[in-house]
Design an enzyme around this catalytic site. Sequence first.
Site, PDB file in Angstrom:
ATOM      1  N   TYR A  21      42.047  35.613  13.972  1.00 15.34           N
ATOM      2  CA  TYR A  21      41.472  34.784  12.902  1.00 15.34           C
ATOM      3  C   TYR A  21      40.427  33.849  13.520  1.00 15.34           C
ATOM      4  O   TYR A  21      40.758  32.813  14.110  1.00 15.34           O
ATOM      5  CB  TYR A  21      42.558  33.985  12.169  1.00 15.34           C
ATOM      6  CG  TYR A  21      43.606  34.848  11.470  1.00 15.34           C
ATOM      7  CD1 TYR A  21      43.380  36.194  11.201  1.00 15.34           C
ATOM      8  CD2 TYR A  21      44.822  34.299  11.059  1.00 15.34           C
ATOM      9  CE1 TYR A  21      44.339  36.973  10.568  1.00 15.34           C
ATOM     10  CE2 TYR A  21      45.789  35.083  10.415  1.00 15.34           C
ATOM     11  CZ  TYR A  21      45.524  36.411  10.185  1.00 15.34           C
ATOM     12  OH  TYR A  21      46.491  37.173   9.550  1.00 15.34           O
ATOM     13  N   SER A  60      53.251  43.969  12.298  1.00 17.41           N
ATOM     14  CA  SER A  60      52.550  43.849  11.023  1.00 17.41           C
ATOM     15  C   SER A  60      51.790  45.144  10.762  1.00 17.41           C
ATOM     16  O   SER A  60      51.302  45.772  11.711  1.00 17.41           O
ATOM     17  CB  SER A  60      51.571  42.676  11.125  1.00 17.41           C
ATOM     18  OG  SER A  60      50.836  42.567   9.941  1.00 17.41           O
ATOM     19  N   ASN A  61      51.707  45.516   9.489  1.00 12.09           N
ATOM     20  CA  ASN A  61      50.969  46.733   9.101  1.00 12.09           C
ATOM     21  C   ASN A  61      51.562  47.997   9.727  1.00 12.09           C
ATOM     22  O   ASN A  61      50.824  48.964   9.961  1.00 12.09           O
ATOM     23  CB  ASN A  61      49.477  46.598   9.469  1.00 12.09           C
ATOM     24  CG  ASN A  61      48.807  45.445   8.769  1.00 12.09           C
ATOM     25  OD1 ASN A  61      48.767  45.385   7.549  1.00 12.09           O
ATOM     26  ND2 ASN A  61      48.308  44.480   9.534  1.00 12.09           N
ATOM     27  N   GLN A 106      55.488  42.616   8.812  1.00  6.68           N
ATOM     28  CA  GLN A 106      54.602  41.882   7.888  1.00  6.68           C
ATOM     29  C   GLN A 106      53.681  42.869   7.171  1.00  6.68           C
ATOM     30  O   GLN A 106      52.660  43.284   7.712  1.00  6.68           O
ATOM     31  CB  GLN A 106      53.782  40.843   8.685  1.00  6.68           C
ATOM     32  CG  GLN A 106      52.962  39.958   7.777  1.00  6.68           C
ATOM     33  CD  GLN A 106      52.141  38.896   8.508  1.00  6.68           C
ATOM     34  OE1 GLN A 106      50.994  38.681   8.148  1.00  6.68           O
ATOM     35  NE2 GLN A 106      52.704  38.217   9.486  1.00  6.68           N
ATOM     36  N   LEU A 131      49.052  36.311  -3.117  1.00  8.57           N
ATOM     37  CA  LEU A 131      48.250  35.989  -4.310  1.00  8.57           C
ATOM     38  C   LEU A 131      47.105  36.983  -4.521  1.00  8.57           C
ATOM     39  O   LEU A 131      46.232  36.749  -5.356  1.00  8.57           O
ATOM     40  CB  LEU A 131      47.695  34.559  -4.183  1.00  8.57           C
ATOM     41  CG  LEU A 131      48.772  33.468  -4.046  1.00  8.57           C
ATOM     42  CD1 LEU A 131      48.134  32.095  -3.828  1.00  8.57           C
ATOM     43  CD2 LEU A 131      49.698  33.438  -5.267  1.00  8.57           C
ATOM     44  N   LYS A 138      43.447  32.006 -12.076  1.00  9.14           N
ATOM     45  CA  LYS A 138      42.352  31.031 -12.249  1.00  9.14           C
ATOM     46  C   LYS A 138      41.009  31.671 -12.608  1.00  9.14           C
ATOM     47  O   LYS A 138      40.058  30.969 -12.903  1.00  9.14           O
ATOM     48  CB  LYS A 138      42.196  30.190 -10.985  1.00  9.14           C
ATOM     49  CG  LYS A 138      41.685  30.947  -9.765  1.00  9.14           C
ATOM     50  CD  LYS A 138      41.561  30.003  -8.562  1.00  9.14           C
ATOM     51  CE  LYS A 138      41.212  30.772  -7.299  1.00  9.14           C
ATOM     52  NZ  LYS A 138      41.123  29.897  -6.128  1.00  9.14           N
TER      53      LYS A 138
HETATM   54  N1  LIG Z   1      49.030  40.850   8.975  1.00  6.70           N
HETATM   55  C1  LIG Z   1      47.890  41.062   8.367  1.00  6.70           C
HETATM   56  O1  LIG Z   1      47.179  42.046   8.611  1.00  6.70           O
HETATM   57  C2  LIG Z   1      47.464  40.066   7.325  1.00  6.70           C
HETATM   58  C3  LIG Z   1      46.439  40.386   6.419  1.00  6.70           C
HETATM   59  C4  LIG Z   1      46.106  39.451   5.453  1.00  6.70           C
HETATM   60  C5  LIG Z   1      46.758  38.230   5.418  1.00  6.70           C
HETATM   61  N2  LIG Z   1      47.717  37.923   6.334  1.00  6.70           N
HETATM   62  C6  LIG Z   1      48.430  36.623   6.325  1.00  6.70           C
HETATM   63  O2  LIG Z   1      48.851  36.310   5.013  1.00  6.70           O
HETATM   64  C7  LIG Z   1      48.253  35.075   4.593  1.00  6.70           C
HETATM   65  C8  LIG Z   1      48.013  35.101   3.079  1.00  6.70           C
HETATM   66  O3  LIG Z   1      47.280  36.234   2.673  1.00  6.70           O
HETATM   67  P1  LIG Z   1      45.720  36.196   2.259  1.00  6.70           P
HETATM   68  O4  LIG Z   1      45.059  35.136   3.022  1.00  6.70           O
HETATM   69  O5  LIG Z   1      45.247  37.587   2.383  1.00  6.70           O
HETATM   70  O6  LIG Z   1      45.582  35.882   0.757  1.00  6.70           O
HETATM   71  P2  LIG Z   1      46.340  35.237  -0.484  1.00  6.70           P
HETATM   72  O7  LIG Z   1      47.405  34.324  -0.071  1.00  6.70           O
HETATM   73  O8  LIG Z   1      46.676  36.369  -1.367  1.00  6.70           O
HETATM   74  O9  LIG Z   1      45.137  34.435  -1.136  1.00  6.70           O
HETATM   75  C9  LIG Z   1      44.610  33.328  -0.501  1.00  6.70           C
HETATM   76  C10 LIG Z   1      43.464  32.700  -1.306  1.00  6.70           C
HETATM   77  O10 LIG Z   1      43.914  32.365  -2.612  1.00  6.70           O
HETATM   78  C11 LIG Z   1      43.342  31.123  -3.007  1.00  6.70           C
HETATM   79  N3  LIG Z   1      44.469  30.195  -3.261  1.00  6.70           N
HETATM   80  C12 LIG Z   1      45.527  29.948  -2.445  1.00  6.70           C
HETATM   81  N4  LIG Z   1      46.364  29.061  -3.022  1.00  6.70           N
HETATM   82  C13 LIG Z   1      45.841  28.773  -4.222  1.00  6.70           C
HETATM   83  C14 LIG Z   1      46.247  27.934  -5.277  1.00  6.70           C
HETATM   84  N5  LIG Z   1      47.395  27.233  -5.224  1.00  6.70           N
HETATM   85  N6  LIG Z   1      45.459  27.850  -6.377  1.00  6.70           N
HETATM   86  C15 LIG Z   1      44.309  28.561  -6.451  1.00  6.70           C
HETATM   87  N7  LIG Z   1      43.854  29.365  -5.479  1.00  6.70           N
HETATM   88  C16 LIG Z   1      44.627  29.480  -4.374  1.00  6.70           C
HETATM   89  C17 LIG Z   1      42.429  30.653  -1.880  1.00  6.70           C
HETATM   90  O11 LIG Z   1      41.096  31.165  -2.032  1.00  6.70           O
HETATM   91  P3  LIG Z   1      39.963  30.560  -2.992  1.00  6.70           P
HETATM   92  O12 LIG Z   1      40.236  29.110  -3.189  1.00  6.70           O
HETATM   93  O13 LIG Z   1      38.683  30.840  -2.283  1.00  6.70           O
HETATM   94  O14 LIG Z   1      40.071  31.371  -4.281  1.00  6.70           O
HETATM   95  C18 LIG Z   1      43.005  31.396  -0.688  1.00  6.70           C
HETATM   96  O15 LIG Z   1      42.063  31.634   0.308  1.00  6.70           O
HETATM   97  C19 LIG Z   1      47.003  34.944   5.485  1.00  6.70           C
HETATM   98  O16 LIG Z   1      46.512  33.632   5.561  1.00  6.70           O
HETATM   99  C20 LIG Z   1      47.545  35.463   6.785  1.00  6.70           C
HETATM  100  O17 LIG Z   1      48.339  34.485   7.437  1.00  6.70           O
HETATM  101  C21 LIG Z   1      48.092  38.838   7.264  1.00  6.70           C
END
Ligand SMILES: NC(=O)c1ccc[n+]([C@@H]2O[C@H](COP(=O)([O-])OP(=O)(O)OC[C@H]3O[C@@H](n4cnc5c(N)ncnc54)[C@H](OP(=O)(O)O)[C@@H]3O)[C@@H](O)[C@H]2O)c1
Length: 317
Positions: free
Chosen positions: A59, A159-160, A179, A210, A218
């Site tokens: 990251y 993960s994956n 994960q 999300l 939203k």
């Molecule tokens: N292992 C892997 O390959 C892998 C891949 C992906 C993610 N991850 C992990 O999983 C975590 C979460 O997944 P993700 O980052 O893909 O996406 P997510 O949690 O599905 O979405 C995150 C986005 O949603 C919005 N958001 C978050 N909370 C909110 C709220 N309360 N109200 C409104 N908007 C909100 C924000 O973007 P905006 O404000 O710009 O809309 C935020 O950047 C990552 O940070 C990471 O640690 C791991």
Amino acid sequence: MAKERVQLGNTALMVSPVCFGCWQMGQTFWGTVPEEDLVAAVHKALDVGINFFDNADAYGDGLAEEILGRALKGISREKFVVATKACHHWLPERNNQRVPDLSYDYLVWECEQSLRRLGLETIDLYQAHAFEVFTHPEETARAFEVLKQQGKIRYAGCSNYNVEQLRAALRFGRMDTVQPRYNLLCREAEDELFPFCMAEGIGVLAFSTLQYGLLTGKFQGDETFDDLRKTHPMFQGEEFKKNVSRINRLRPIAEANGMTVTQQVIAATLAHPAVTCALVGVKSPKNIEEAAGAMGKSVSRWDYYQIRKALTSDVWP
Ligand SMILES: NC(=O)c1ccc[n+]([C@@H]2O[C@H](COP(=O)([O-])OP(=O)(O)OC[C@H]3O[C@@H](n4cnc5c(N)ncnc54)[C@H](OP(=O)(O)O)[C@@H]3O)[C@@H](O)[C@H]2O)c1
């Protein structure tokens, strides 16, 4: 606020079911977010009962680990649990291009770099970010074992990985967590991975809970993006509008339960018996405060199946 804790698989780690996702600290795929907002979000998380942080060396090529390290500096160690990952070996001599790498030498070296960036002596959970075909799983398992013996990591996860990749890894060492991508719109993990994890007692950390913000309810369906959503099919044209209208069906269910759509979605994700933690990507203190409000909320059987139907069916109600 009550501190809800769950056991992470068969480990001794007790974590909040909502996990703070640190991908957004990387300042790349999600645009730039001021560091003070991210640090304030980490402190807010601890205030509202969240003690679990998921990071990765990839990251921002280490930046997210550095920012988390700065945010956690001075906070007593038993107050938080840190997970990070390795695999995407970036090469400064090749313009920081990446090559997948779960070799012994790389993991042992890279773990040291993550510890330095995080400012920690031990990583609680060290995860292979993705399965890597050039390295035998036995070699990866040996690296994790040595890192445990040296006290640099407490537990290892992945993960994956699909079920067969996980099975191969388990043949040579312990894997306490997996994960996968899992949310109410992307449920592939339910078919094979989740039953396997339940049978083996492996903790599940669901990422993209999300679906990149879509499941917060939203959006109107006509927004445009300049981050990774710019080309993502779920955020384009008719597909985007269809997703938004399905998600809007959740609003009355959430309101009847005294939750926002975001909280209802997180609570329903956590309601799957295989899921230990829901990972939420955070850009602000408000994001994590809202997510924390989902902890401890039960979901009735009726609502659970209504929510699934609302998100998948063309016919509603
Ligand atoms: N292992 C892997 O390959 C892998 C891949 C992906 C993610 N991850 C992990 O999983 C975590 C979460 O997944 P993700 O980052 O893909 O996406 P997510 O949690 O599905 O979405 C995150 C986005 O949603 C919005 N958001 C978050 N909370 C909110 C709220 N309360 N109200 C409104 N908007 C909100 C924000 O973007 P905006 O404000 O710009 O809309 C935020 O950047 C990552 O940070 C990471 O640690 C791991």
